[in-house]
Design a protein around this motif. Structure first.
Motif, PDB file in Angstrom:
ATOM      1  N   PHE A 152     -14.142  -5.885  -5.564  1.00  0.00           N
ATOM      2  CA  PHE A 152     -13.437  -4.743  -5.002  1.00  0.00           C
ATOM      3  C   PHE A 152     -13.458  -3.532  -5.903  1.00  0.00           C
ATOM      4  N   THR A 163      -7.384   1.474  -3.272  1.00  0.00           N
ATOM      5  CA  THR A 163      -5.987   1.046  -2.887  1.00  0.00           C
ATOM      6  C   THR A 163      -5.121   1.893  -1.922  1.00  0.00           C
ATOM      7  N   SER A 164      -3.787   1.652  -1.396  1.00  0.00           N
ATOM      8  CA  SER A 164      -3.175   2.144  -0.130  1.00  0.00           C
ATOM      9  C   SER A 164      -1.878   2.930  -0.239  1.00  0.00           C
ATOM     10  N   SER A 204     -13.600   7.261  -0.118  1.00  0.00           N
ATOM     11  CA  SER A 204     -13.652   5.827  -0.413  1.00  0.00           C
ATOM     12  C   SER A 204     -15.064   5.271  -0.344  1.00  0.00           C
ATOM     13  N   ASP A 233      -9.256   5.847   3.975  1.00  0.00           N
ATOM     14  CA  ASP A 233      -8.988   4.416   3.938  1.00  0.00           C
ATOM     15  C   ASP A 233      -7.655   4.185   3.246  1.00  0.00           C
ATOM     16  N   LYS A 236      -6.228   1.588   2.438  1.00  0.00           N
ATOM     17  CA  LYS A 236      -6.205   0.469   1.497  1.00  0.00           C
ATOM     18  C   LYS A 236      -6.927   0.797   0.196  1.00  0.00           C
ATOM     19  N   VAL A 237      -7.427   2.013   0.072  1.00  0.00           N
ATOM     20  CA  VAL A 237      -8.188   2.401  -1.115  1.00  0.00           C
ATOM     21  C   VAL A 237      -7.499   3.585  -1.791  1.00  0.00           C
ATOM     22  N   ALA A 243      -8.713  -5.877  -7.782  1.00  0.00           N
ATOM     23  CA  ALA A 243      -7.955  -5.473  -6.605  1.00  0.00           C
ATOM     24  C   ALA A 243      -6.479  -5.657  -6.919  1.00  0.00           C
ATOM     25  N   LYS A 259      -8.743  -1.447  -4.277  1.00  0.00           N
ATOM     26  CA  LYS A 259      -8.310  -1.881  -2.961  1.00  0.00           C
ATOM     27  C   LYS A 259      -6.941  -2.523  -3.125  1.00  0.00           C
ATOM     28  N   ASN A 260      -6.057  -2.205  -2.211  1.00  0.00           N
ATOM     29  CA  ASN A 260      -4.675  -2.674  -2.274  1.00  0.00           C
ATOM     30  C   ASN A 260      -4.351  -3.428  -0.990  1.00  0.00           C
ATOM     31  N   GLU A 264      -9.131 -11.063   3.535  1.00  0.00           N
ATOM     32  CA  GLU A 264     -10.195 -10.549   2.686  1.00  0.00           C
ATOM     33  C   GLU A 264     -10.918 -11.679   1.959  1.00  0.00           C
TER      34      GLU A 264
END
Length: 788
Positions: free
Chosen positions: A4, A7-8, A344, A549, A551-552, A579, A628-629, A638
């Motif tokens: 990875f 994150t979010s 991202s 994104d 999550k990123v 991650a 990535k979160n 994932e």
């Protein structure tokens, strides 16, 4: 474990405070009126002195380096082109290429800025010497011409660059974007020279350089006067820096309308017209080629007041800072803008060319001077701390070209004399002027926009100011009126960053009445010597997601971007990209040494816990910036996807016959690689090779003659290409990607190999041949495997 990188925003404990958001500030009285003047100017650089901080260290280290540079080495080609004997050997890097000479302009700017920043008279002495030399060289040329760039003829002979201009004036204009008739960006080169001449006048009071600039302007104007409008646009399609800005500025300093007319003639329609119309067509364009053109638009607005110049400038700034920029404030991947809001997909080892941010900060200063909106300095501070300060290694004084955000990438720095580049040049300048934007004045107001320990003379109020702070490692910043001729009423405007959830202000240690005006706390009172005001900001952790994104994203502490420390640059990073997994991410990040902004994850790091430190300080360390979160449920999904992909790759490996790792020395030797007009490279941690128009690459691969085979090529989804694949001279297929096939991701494409190509053979020769006027694009390896 999965691999990875980012994150979010959804699990952000502190809320989604963006660059320009300003949350409620209970310490402030609220008002809808505009207390502060709309326009402002920074205090002169010569009236500001830095106190101990990492910024002061950067200036001190740069001062020492600049004194080791030999101006005669930078003047080598200038003298040679004029028939004079060079006084010193030329430096290396770009100075030995056809762009030679651009570094002299950078150096002249840097020493002029350093003279203002330090008062060291040696820098002014050097500036005087360089301009005297340029005047002598220009006199030898006899027609105003003065330059250090060269030209490579078609037969490979390198000659003085002056040779290209009669061809251009005759309408013979040849360029592929960076070369102009065999010379590398000559007009850009002149833009840098003009910048040095102007800075020498501004900061050292040397007027003689302006006369050199006017005489050179006569020569350049003669070239453009020979061209029709269509031919001008063809010339401008080759990077010209901000040469139009140079002539707008020359007009401002001389009041000669000739130079304003020439600046307007250099209006690059393809880039500027869409911006004037409010259209973002930046994707696919070289980033730093464009930013200086907007500096010209800013100067033209200040001269003419025409709204279209303002529109282009402000629209460009808004799009770049909010839709094309990384968390550290830099922009561009492999030097090019990409589609807006796709950050991202572009976390690579080729992000954030320093020149881009150097110019974006110049543009920010112009915009702020017209409109004292604090959000301009939310961006400025972000880029200044996290990109510019990271660009110089304080141990060596050397500069990075890119600032890579790819996990585990090495930052990489220049050497003192052997690899001069554009970013080496802008690095010399950036780290000579860290005091230029701290204090601003407008009307009866003093603005404090950056919290950097410093002293300043405010001539308008006959006052001396001291700013004492450990920010951003401590939230308190104390401004003291060290001296003032008499008690004087003025407004002190303290910027409250957009990420700050609250702010408190005291005067002489007691709670004070302060009025909120936009992003400032304003104290309006009579000030006397010894009075002080202290602003205290909460330095909270937060997670800032990419716009494309959720999550990123990255972790910040106040204005600082934090990075996961992945070890020294001497140790290659081969681990799994980290991650973050937590239902409440910020709660899992614990302080280790809060006075250094050092933190550590507890329970959220995957595959291991992470030490988090300020990104800029990772000069000789490897970092992870974007993560990535996931929450716990998302992480299970994932993991399952990762395991499925690993099973697919295992099956493919079992059916593999041969693999060609393009761009890697030993595999290319093992496979007998031959090529022409072809170069190896790396991107996002993967090696590859491309072949361009007129070239090829070919190599041998083992085959199995008794089974159907498939040839698989790996590509980056933003690259366009067209080429033929030939096996032993017979065309297998034509690969065509006229548009970006899969933006923001690597992908594999498979080509069945009929048995006639391999029958009776143990190996074949595979040739990749560009066609249709395109290149192969970067090919990240080829695999031959058996069909199922």
């Amino acid at each position: 474990m999965p691999s990875f990188a980012l994150t979010s925003r959804r699990r952000l404990l502190c809320g989604a405070a963006g660059l320009t958001a300003l949350t409620a500030l209970p310490a402030m009285a609220q008002t809808a009126s505009k207390l502060l003047p709309q326009k402002a100017k920074s205090l002169p650089l010569s009236d500001v002195r830095l106190l101990a901080s990492d910024f002061k260290t950067a200036v001190d280290v740069n001062e020492k380096y600049l004194l080791t540079v030999n101006a005669d080495s930078l003047l080598h080609n200038y003298r040679k082109g004029a028939g004079l004997t060079p006084k010193a050997e030329i430096y290396g890097g770009w100075e030995r290429d056809t762009i030679a000479g651009h570094s002299l302009g950078h150096y002249l700017s840097a020493i002029s800025l350093m003279y203002a920043s330090t008062g060291n008279p040696e820098f002014k002495t050097r500036a005087v010497y360089i301009i005297d030399e340029l005047a002598l060289i220009q006199g030898m040329q006899g027609d105003g011409y003065v330059a250090g760039f060269t030209r490579k003829r078609k037969d490979g002979t390198v000659v003085d660059g002056k040779e290209i201009f009669p061809e251009i004036m005759a309408g013979d204009i040849r360029s592929a974007g960076f070369d102009l008739n065999g010379c590398w960006v000559p007009l850009y080169n002149w833009h840098k020279l003009y910048g040095g001449l102007f800075d020498a006048q501004t900061f050292c009071g040397i007027n003689k350089g302006l006369y050199v600039g006017e005489k050179l302007g006569v020569y350049i104007d003669k070239v453009f006067a020979a061209l029709n409008d269509e031919q001008v646009q063809k010339v401008l399609d080759c990077e010209f820096g901000g040469l139009n800005d140079s002539f707008a500025e020359l007009h401002r300093r001389t009041n000669n309308p000739r130079w304003l007319a020439l600046a307007n003639r250099m209006h690059h329609k393809r880039i500027i017209d869409p911006l004037m119309a409010g259209e973002d067509k930046l994707g696919g364009n070289h980033a730093n080629t464009q930013v200086p053109k907007l500096l010209a638009e800013a100067t033209l607005y200040e001269i003419t007041g025409k709204p279209e110049h303002h529109k282009a400038t402000s629209f460009f700034w808004e799009r770049v800072t909010k839709h094309h920029s990384y968390v550290i404030g830099g922009n561009a991947d492999r030097e090019y803008f990409f589609a807006p809001d796709t950050i991202s997909k572009h976390i690579t080892e080729a992000t954030c060319e320093h020149c881009n941010t150097y110019n974006m900060l110049k543009l920010t200063r112009s915009l702020y001077s017209w409109n004292t909106d604090s959000s301009y300095f939310d961006y400025f501070e972000r880029a200044h701390f996290n990109h510019v300060l990271s660009q110089q290694n304080p141990k060596t004084g050397m500069f990075s070209y890119m600032t890579p955000l790819f996990t585990g990438a090495e930052r990489g720095f220049s050497s003192p004399f052997d690899n001069w580049t554009c970013c080496h040049g802008t690095g010399m300048e950036s780290h000579a002027k860290h005091g230029e934007s701290i204090f601003w004045e407008g009307g009866d107001a003093l603005f404090v926009n950056l919290y950097i320990p410093s002293t300043a003379k405010w001539a308008a109020k006959n006052a001396q100011i001291t700013l004492d702070t450990r920010y951003p490692y401590d939230g308190a910043s104390k401004l003291t009126v060290s001296s003032i001729r008499r008690p004087t009423r003025f407004k002190l405007a303290l910027r409250v960053p957009g990420w700050a959830k609250s702010a408190e202000v005291t005067v002489n240690g007691k709670p004070a009445k302060a009025t909120r005006d936009g992003g400032y706390l304003v104290i309006d009172r009579v000030w006397t010597a010894g009075d002080s005001a202290t602003l205290t900001l909460p330095l909270d952790l937060r997670f800032e997601a990419t716009t494309d994104d959720a999550k990123v994203g990255a972790i910040l502490y106040g204005p600082l971007v934090l990075a996961g420390d992945l070890g020294p640059v001497e140790t290659e990073f081969k681990g799994t990209e980290p991650a973050l997994v937590a239902n409440d991410l910020i709660a899992t990040i614990k302080p280790v040494a809060i006075e250094k902004a050092h933190f550590r994850t507890e329970g959220s790091g995957r595959p291991a816990e992470l030490n988090l430190v300020p990104f800029y300080s990772q000069y000789e360390r490897r970092s992870a910036v974007y993560f990535k979160n996931f929450d716990e449920a998302q992480w299970k999904v994932e993991e399952a996807a990762f395991l499925a992909e690993q099973a697919r790759l295992k099956d493919l490996a079992a059916r593999s016959v041969d693999v060609m790792h393009l761009g890697e020395m030993q595999p290319e030797r093992d496979h007998n690689l031959e090529s022409d007009v072809s170069w190896p490279g790396s991107y996002r941690g993967r090696y590859g090779r491309d072949a361009r128009q007129g070239g090829f690459m070919q190599f041998t691969m083992k085959v199995r003659p008794d089974v159907p085979l498939i040839l698989q090529a790996s590509y980056w989804g933003d690259d366009r290409r067209q080429y033929d694949i030939l096996i032993d001279g017979e065309k297998l297929t034509t690969v065509t990607h006229a548009t970006a096939p899969k933006p923001g991701e690597f992908f594999d494409e498979q080509y069945p190999v009929p048995e006639r190509f391999t029958k009776g053979k143990s190996q074949v020769l595979i040739r990749l041949q560009p066609s249709g006027g395109r290149s192969t694009g970067m090919v990240f390896g080829m695999l031959l495997f058996t069909a199922k």
